[in-house]
Design an enzyme around this catalytic site. Sequence first.
Site, PDB file in Angstrom:
ATOM      1  N   HIS A  23       0.843  -1.199   0.000  1.00  0.00           N
ATOM      2  CA  HIS A  23       0.000   0.000   0.000  1.00  0.00           C
ATOM      3  C   HIS A  23       0.880   1.252   0.000  1.00  0.00           C
ATOM      4  CE1 HIS A  23      -4.045   1.819   1.405  1.00  0.00           C
ATOM      5  NE2 HIS A  23      -3.234   2.817   1.110  1.00  0.00           N
ATOM      6  N   HIS A  25       1.063   5.047  -2.376  1.00  0.00           N
ATOM      7  CA  HIS A  25       0.481   5.848  -3.465  1.00  0.00           C
ATOM      8  C   HIS A  25       1.590   6.541  -4.246  1.00  0.00           C
ATOM      9  CE1 HIS A  25      -3.838   5.775  -2.111  1.00  0.00           C
ATOM     10  NE2 HIS A  25      -3.246   5.390  -0.997  1.00  0.00           N
ATOM     11  N   ASP A  27       1.328   9.119  -6.172  1.00  0.00           N
ATOM     12  CA  ASP A  27       1.234  10.579  -6.027  1.00  0.00           C
ATOM     13  C   ASP A  27       1.422  11.018  -4.574  1.00  0.00           C
ATOM     14  OD1 ASP A  27      -1.220   9.197  -5.699  1.00  0.00           O
ATOM     15  OD2 ASP A  27      -2.404  11.008  -5.979  1.00  0.00           O
ATOM     16  N   GLY A 196      -9.817   7.840  -1.557  1.00  0.00           N
ATOM     17  CA  GLY A 196     -10.441   9.154  -1.402  1.00  0.00           C
ATOM     18  C   GLY A 196     -11.211   9.195  -0.091  1.00  0.00           C
ATOM     19  N   HIS A 223      -9.892   0.785   0.053  1.00  0.00           N
ATOM     20  CA  HIS A 223      -9.612   1.589   1.249  1.00  0.00           C
ATOM     21  C   HIS A 223     -10.870   1.523   2.125  1.00  0.00           C
ATOM     22  CE1 HIS A 223      -6.238   3.532  -0.826  1.00  0.00           C
ATOM     23  NE2 HIS A 223      -5.918   4.097   0.316  1.00  0.00           N
ATOM     24  N   GLU A 226     -10.672   3.175   7.688  1.00  0.00           N
ATOM     25  CA  GLU A 226      -9.613   4.132   8.038  1.00  0.00           C
ATOM     26  C   GLU A 226     -10.271   5.315   8.743  1.00  0.00           C
ATOM     27  OE1 GLU A 226      -7.971   6.113   4.625  1.00  0.00           O
ATOM     28  OE2 GLU A 226      -6.210   6.850   5.705  1.00  0.00           O
ATOM     29  N   ASP A 315       1.762   3.971   2.902  1.00  0.00           N
ATOM     30  CA  ASP A 315       0.680   4.826   2.397  1.00  0.00           C
ATOM     31  C   ASP A 315       1.266   5.953   1.533  1.00  0.00           C
ATOM     32  OD1 ASP A 315      -1.993   5.232   1.968  1.00  0.00           O
ATOM     33  OD2 ASP A 315      -2.382   6.287   3.841  1.00  0.00           O
TER      34      ASP A 315
HETATM   35  O1  LIG Z   1      -4.977   6.926   3.122  1.00  0.00           O
HETATM   36  C1  LIG Z   1      -5.677   7.266   2.170  1.00  0.00           C
HETATM   37  N1  LIG Z   1      -7.021   7.124   2.226  1.00  0.00           N
HETATM   38  C2  LIG Z   1      -7.829   7.438   1.192  1.00  0.00           C
HETATM   39  N2  LIG Z   1      -7.371   7.966   0.054  1.00  0.00           N
HETATM   40  C3  LIG Z   1      -6.044   8.171  -0.040  1.00  0.00           C
HETATM   41  C4  LIG Z   1      -5.153   7.842   0.973  1.00  0.00           C
HETATM   42  N3  LIG Z   1      -3.915   8.171   0.575  1.00  0.00           N
HETATM   43  C5  LIG Z   1      -4.027   8.678  -0.654  1.00  0.00           C
HETATM   44  N4  LIG Z   1      -5.315   8.693  -1.038  1.00  0.00           N
HETATM   45  C6  LIG Z   1      -5.863   9.184  -2.285  1.00  0.00           C
HETATM   46  C7  LIG Z   1      -5.227  10.500  -2.720  1.00  0.00           C
HETATM   47  C8  LIG Z   1      -4.555  10.187  -4.007  1.00  0.00           C
HETATM   48  O2  LIG Z   1      -4.613  11.249  -4.921  1.00  0.00           O
HETATM   49  C9  LIG Z   1      -5.323   8.984  -4.517  1.00  0.00           C
HETATM   50  C10 LIG Z   1      -4.654   8.103  -5.556  1.00  0.00           C
HETATM   51  O3  LIG Z   1      -3.380   7.720  -5.191  1.00  0.00           O
HETATM   52  O4  LIG Z   1      -5.593   8.260  -3.318  1.00  0.00           O
HETATM   53 ZN   LIG Z   2      -3.940   4.778   0.967  1.00  0.00          ZN
END
Ligand SMILES: O=c1[nH]cnc2c1ncn2[C@H]1C[C@H](O)[C@@H](CO)O1
Ligand SMILES: [Zn+2]
Length: 395
Positions: A23, A25, A27, A196, A223, A226, A315
């Site tokens: 996990h 991301h 970006d 998101g 996701h 959380e 993350d």
């Molecule tokens: O921890 C998270 N929870 C929900 N959404 C998240 C988390 N970390 C990043 N994101 C979102 C923001 C990014 O733009 C998107 C794609 O990677 O996923």
């Molecule tokens: Zn995430």
Amino acid sequence: MTSQTPNVPGPDQIRRAPKVLLHDHLDGGLRPGTIVELALAQGPHSLKGMGGAPIDALPEADPDKLGTWFREAADSGSLERYLETFAHTCAVMQTREALFRVAAECAEDLAEDGVVYAEVRYAPEQHLTAGLSLEEVVEAVNDGFREGERRARANGHRIRVGALLTAMRHAARALEIAELANRYRDLGVVGFDIAGAEAGYPPTRHLDAFEYLKRENNHFTIHAGEAFGLPSIWQALQWCGADRLGHGVRIIDDIEVAEDGSVTLGRLASYVRDKRIPLELCPTSNLQTGAASSYAEHPIGLLRKLHFRATVNTDNRLMSGTSMSQEFERLAETFGYTLDDMQWFTVNAMKSAFIPFDERLAMINDVVKPGYAELKSEWLFDQMAVTSSSSSVAG
Ligand SMILES: O=c1[nH]cnc2c1ncn2[C@H]1C[C@H](O)[C@@H](CO)O1
Ligand SMILES: [Zn+2]
């Protein structure tokens, strides 16, 4: 001696230990210097609808200060505020060159940190502002990962990176992104995810995408659990059929620990443990978004003791100022985890990856276990050296 407490690894051993990341991301893991350079290279007003020159929109133009800004801005105790920081990273990830560079550096940075297998996710729909198609986005990132793997190898590290395509849960493109993930299956994409803001956007909004992927025998994580609790986990598993839970940390709400230390699992927690549902736990991220209040109180301690299929993840390395090694360092400091515990988390992660079974098994038997055996044998020899030198003094 390489560690102070028996078998608790020090930072150097943790960095050298083979690690598996499920996990992370794309970006959320850019180098601050890269953000500044990409923003400068885009020049003024090069992106439609992005509100002016990317470099002017950045909160800081100095890489060190920018890194600090991300960590502090993400440290708000709210997932929604945490997510706002991604506007700055996505703004500089809109061209093939930028996506290629960010993906290549991601693979290099992970390999440098001792990660041997990673599944890195991103939302293709967030990279279309400068006119790329969804397919062009996926191909740029895949090519970047391959380049990063090559560079890592040239530097003496081996890593394999698979992509997970994310759909944003507030948007309505999940089926389209699921189809994209299926089209690029076996071509660098290993699965699908939704991300998101969680509250108000239940996973069942995207049921068509999950049902499609199930019909295609494809893999996905969601996701869930959380920023929102058990109902979100329950929907992700029982309505959507998720293979893994992104975070899933709120499963702790279905576990009762009595004063005498006895533990009772509710039906959902029992299901998650019985079915060996992988939990993609991200301790530092959880502290920032308020899902946990300290490392010591993070549910990972109890979940590990209860033998849930727990895994350790980053993350967003930029927003959390973290790495896989740092996550394990914090856990070793907090819970006294040994190399055996670290191996347990790593084997859990490798078992839960979305690549085929025989490849997972080969990674466990030929990479993960030998890596830990080597570190444990180093530790053993260090201990024996200490014992024999002290016995010669005594004699
Ligand atoms: O921890 C998270 N929870 C929900 N959404 C998240 C988390 N970390 C990043 N994101 C979102 C923001 C990014 O733009 C998107 C794609 O990677 O996923
Ligand atoms: Zn995430």
